[in-house]
Structure formats: structure tokens, C-alpha cells
Design a protein around this motif. Sequence first.
Motif, PDB file in Angstrom:
ATOM      1  N   SER A 162       0.890  -1.339   0.293  1.00  0.00           N
ATOM      2  CA  SER A 162       0.350   0.459  -0.348  1.00  0.00           C
ATOM      3  C   SER A 162       0.294   1.250  -0.100  1.00  0.00           C
ATOM      4  CB  SER A 162      -0.973   0.078   1.306  1.00  0.00           C
ATOM      5  OG  SER A 162      -1.391   0.973   1.681  1.00  0.00           O
ATOM      6  N   ILE A 163       0.220   1.932  -0.808  1.00  0.00           N
ATOM      7  CA  ILE A 163       1.273   3.128  -1.050  1.00  0.00           C
ATOM      8  C   ILE A 163       0.362   4.520  -1.031  1.00  0.00           C
ATOM      9  CG2 ILE A 163       2.853   4.582  -2.288  1.00  0.00           C
ATOM     10  CD1 ILE A 163       4.188   2.476  -1.981  1.00  0.00           C
ATOM     11  N   ASP A 164       0.745   5.143   0.271  1.00  0.00           N
ATOM     12  CA  ASP A 164      -0.056   6.744  -0.202  1.00  0.00           C
ATOM     13  C   ASP A 164      -1.293   6.170   0.557  1.00  0.00           C
ATOM     14  OD1 ASP A 164      -0.167   9.182  -0.213  1.00  0.00           O
ATOM     15  OD2 ASP A 164      -0.070   9.944  -1.998  1.00  0.00           O
ATOM     16  N   ASN A 165      -2.219   6.983   0.055  1.00  0.00           N
ATOM     17  CA  ASN A 165      -3.531   6.362   1.569  1.00  0.00           C
ATOM     18  C   ASN A 165      -3.935   5.738   0.435  1.00  0.00           C
ATOM     19  OD1 ASN A 165      -3.965   9.314   2.572  1.00  0.00           O
ATOM     20  ND2 ASN A 165      -4.352  10.389   0.350  1.00  0.00           N
ATOM     21  N   VAL A 201      -0.476  -2.068  11.186  1.00  0.00           N
ATOM     22  CA  VAL A 201      -0.237  -0.972  10.196  1.00  0.00           C
ATOM     23  C   VAL A 201       0.167   0.183  10.725  1.00  0.00           C
ATOM     24  CG1 VAL A 201      -2.378  -2.060   8.737  1.00  0.00           C
ATOM     25  CG2 VAL A 201      -2.766   0.249  10.436  1.00  0.00           C
ATOM     26  N   VAL A 202       0.883   1.195   9.314  1.00  0.00           N
ATOM     27  CA  VAL A 202       1.508   2.400  10.242  1.00  0.00           C
ATOM     28  C   VAL A 202       0.648   3.209   9.391  1.00  0.00           C
ATOM     29  CG1 VAL A 202       3.776   4.174  10.349  1.00  0.00           C
ATOM     30  CG2 VAL A 202       3.284   1.291  11.109  1.00  0.00           C
ATOM     31  N   LYS A 254      -7.939   5.225  12.470  1.00  0.00           N
ATOM     32  CA  LYS A 254      -8.234   4.302  13.592  1.00  0.00           C
ATOM     33  C   LYS A 254      -9.367   4.237  13.973  1.00  0.00           C
ATOM     34  CE  LYS A 254      -5.042   4.320  17.636  1.00  0.00           C
ATOM     35  NZ  LYS A 254      -4.466   4.318  18.859  1.00  0.00           N
ATOM     36  N   ALA A 255     -10.258   5.914  13.943  1.00  0.00           N
ATOM     37  CA  ALA A 255     -11.343   6.298  14.372  1.00  0.00           C
ATOM     38  C   ALA A 255     -12.662   5.214  13.191  1.00  0.00           C
ATOM     39  CB  ALA A 255     -12.142   7.137  14.444  1.00  0.00           C
ATOM     40  N   ASN A 256     -12.319   5.224  11.467  1.00  0.00           N
ATOM     41  CA  ASN A 256     -12.851   4.449  11.026  1.00  0.00           C
ATOM     42  C   ASN A 256     -12.355   3.281  10.877  1.00  0.00           C
ATOM     43  OD1 ASN A 256     -14.437   7.324   9.607  1.00  0.00           O
ATOM     44  ND2 ASN A 256     -12.090   7.227   8.705  1.00  0.00           N
ATOM     45  N   TYR A 257     -11.151   2.556  11.401  1.00  0.00           N
ATOM     46  CA  TYR A 257     -10.763   1.573  11.026  1.00  0.00           C
ATOM     47  C   TYR A 257     -10.653   0.336  12.507  1.00  0.00           C
ATOM     48  CZ  TYR A 257     -11.460   2.777   5.886  1.00  0.00           C
ATOM     49  OH  TYR A 257     -11.604   3.186   5.255  1.00  0.00           O
ATOM     50  N   PRO A 258     -11.405   0.292  13.770  1.00  0.00           N
ATOM     51  CA  PRO A 258     -11.474  -0.262  14.868  1.00  0.00           C
ATOM     52  C   PRO A 258     -11.163  -1.561  14.669  1.00  0.00           C
ATOM     53  CG  PRO A 258     -13.409   0.306  14.359  1.00  0.00           C
ATOM     54  CD  PRO A 258     -12.872   0.761  13.526  1.00  0.00           C
ATOM     55  N   VAL A 281      -3.562   0.183  15.032  1.00  0.00           N
ATOM     56  CA  VAL A 281      -2.535   0.684  13.967  1.00  0.00           C
ATOM     57  C   VAL A 281      -1.220   1.163  14.908  1.00  0.00           C
ATOM     58  CG1 VAL A 281      -2.528   3.647  13.183  1.00  0.00           C
ATOM     59  CG2 VAL A 281      -4.675   2.448  12.762  1.00  0.00           C
ATOM     60  N   ARG A 282       0.012   1.119  14.734  1.00  0.00           N
ATOM     61  CA  ARG A 282       1.063   1.671  15.662  1.00  0.00           C
ATOM     62  C   ARG A 282       1.182   2.939  15.613  1.00  0.00           C
ATOM     63  NH1 ARG A 282       4.587  -3.785  15.225  1.00  0.00           N
ATOM     64  NH2 ARG A 282       5.229  -1.643  16.597  1.00  0.00           N
ATOM     65  N   ASP A 283       1.502   3.062  16.672  1.00  0.00           N
ATOM     66  CA  ASP A 283       2.050   4.695  17.421  1.00  0.00           C
ATOM     67  C   ASP A 283       3.183   4.598  17.047  1.00  0.00           C
ATOM     68  OD1 ASP A 283      -1.047   5.172  17.484  1.00  0.00           O
ATOM     69  OD2 ASP A 283      -1.092   4.397  19.381  1.00  0.00           O
ATOM     70  N   GLU A 284       3.938   3.500  17.596  1.00  0.00           N
ATOM     71  CA  GLU A 284       5.576   3.830  17.841  1.00  0.00           C
ATOM     72  C   GLU A 284       6.840   3.781  16.911  1.00  0.00           C
ATOM     73  OE1 GLU A 284       4.734  -0.641  18.010  1.00  0.00           O
ATOM     74  OE2 GLU A 284       3.436   1.534  18.819  1.00  0.00           O
ATOM     75  N   GLN A 285       6.050   3.378  15.496  1.00  0.00           N
ATOM     76  CA  GLN A 285       7.513   3.788  15.208  1.00  0.00           C
ATOM     77  C   GLN A 285       6.698   4.267  12.716  1.00  0.00           C
ATOM     78  OE1 GLN A 285       6.934  -1.034  14.630  1.00  0.00           O
ATOM     79  NE2 GLN A 285       7.337  -0.300  12.706  1.00  0.00           N
ATOM     80  N   LEU A 286       7.495   4.571  12.800  1.00  0.00           N
ATOM     81  CA  LEU A 286       7.399   4.907  11.467  1.00  0.00           C
ATOM     82  C   LEU A 286       7.119   4.072  10.492  1.00  0.00           C
ATOM     83  CD1 LEU A 286       7.324   8.147  11.036  1.00  0.00           C
ATOM     84  CD2 LEU A 286       9.881   8.484  10.465  1.00  0.00           C
ATOM     85  N   TYR A 287       7.335   3.135  10.136  1.00  0.00           N
ATOM     86  CA  TYR A 287       7.162   2.064   8.661  1.00  0.00           C
ATOM     87  C   TYR A 287       6.422   0.996   9.772  1.00  0.00           C
ATOM     88  CZ  TYR A 287       9.170   5.884   5.926  1.00  0.00           C
ATOM     89  OH  TYR A 287       9.470   7.448   6.148  1.00  0.00           O
ATOM     90  N   HIS A 288       5.969  -0.543   8.986  1.00  0.00           N
ATOM     91  CA  HIS A 288       6.368  -1.062   9.804  1.00  0.00           C
ATOM     92  C   HIS A 288       6.521  -2.779   8.022  1.00  0.00           C
ATOM     93  CE1 HIS A 288       4.580  -5.154  11.626  1.00  0.00           C
ATOM     94  NE2 HIS A 288       3.903  -5.259  10.345  1.00  0.00           N
TER      95      HIS A 288
END
Length: 160
Positions: free
Chosen positions: A115-118, A134-135, A145-149, A153-160
Motif C-alpha cells: 500500500s502506497i500513500d492513501n 499498520v502504520v 483509527k476511528a474508521n477502522y477499529p 494502528v502502530r503508534d510507536e514507529q514510522l514504518y512496518h
Amino acid sequence: MDHSKNVRFLLIPLDNFNMFPFGAFLDKLRFSADDADLSQQRYCSWQIMSHTQGVVTSSSNIPVMVEHTPDTIELKDVDYVVLFGSRTAHDSQQQAPLYRAFFRKVVSAGIKIVSIDNACFTLAELGLLNNHKVVVHWRHHHEFKANYPKVVVRDEQLYH
């Protein structure tokens, strides 16, 4: 598609896709595809697909000609499907139904999806990211996070 290539990509730019990530990704493929920077698809290959044949227009109004549709792609000839999102998250979400049947086949075939971009919004809308980590870009973090509970969603890193 040539079966002798080391890696085979299927690139899918959504309508109103961002040209920069698409062009940069494609240019790196082109550069890596041969030894002498001759733009030959020797070590890897790629095809471009959309839900309809013809032109897909970028968010900067640059057209890209697309010859392949889900009906013309042989998934046995694909190692990675790379989905390029639209200019906005909403645009990417809205296009999910156009690709639902195709991505069911991709998942069934065990093909890796990038997945790239949006485009993460498209994959989440299809339910393909449920129970996965995901990141996302910080700008879309709370919205995602609100739309897809069901998506972690990883908060602590930039890339997964």
C-alpha cells in the motif's frame, strides 16, 4: 508477463493518484531492472492495471495509459500487487468497491500487497487490514483509527 523475471509487480494507480510516489516507485523498478540503466525489464517486470482500460489521471492531471484490467491479469504471473492511493483518503475509500472482487482473488492466491500513500484506506475499506498491524501517516492517524477499529494502528514507529 515473462516468467523468468526475478520479481513481478502489478501496479494499480487509483483514480486521482499522486504522481510523485507512483513515478518514484516506477523509476526505482526501471533502474533496478537491468545492469546498464537501459530501462529493460530483465530482472524484474511490471504491468499497470486499473478497473477499466484507458487513461487513469493523476491528481496533477497527468494521464497514464492503462492496458490491463482485472479480467486481463494472470495472477500466477504476479509476485506483488502495489496499490497507489488517491489524493485524499476519502477518494481512496470510495474506490474500494471497484476492486473488491479482484483483491479477493489476490488474497486467495497469497500474493503480497503493498500500500502506497492513501491506498491503506482502500485496503481497510475492503476489510483486508482487519487484525493486522499498520502504520499510517501521522496526519491520518486518528481518522484511520476511528474508521477502522479492527485494524491495529502502530503508534510507536514510522514504518512496518
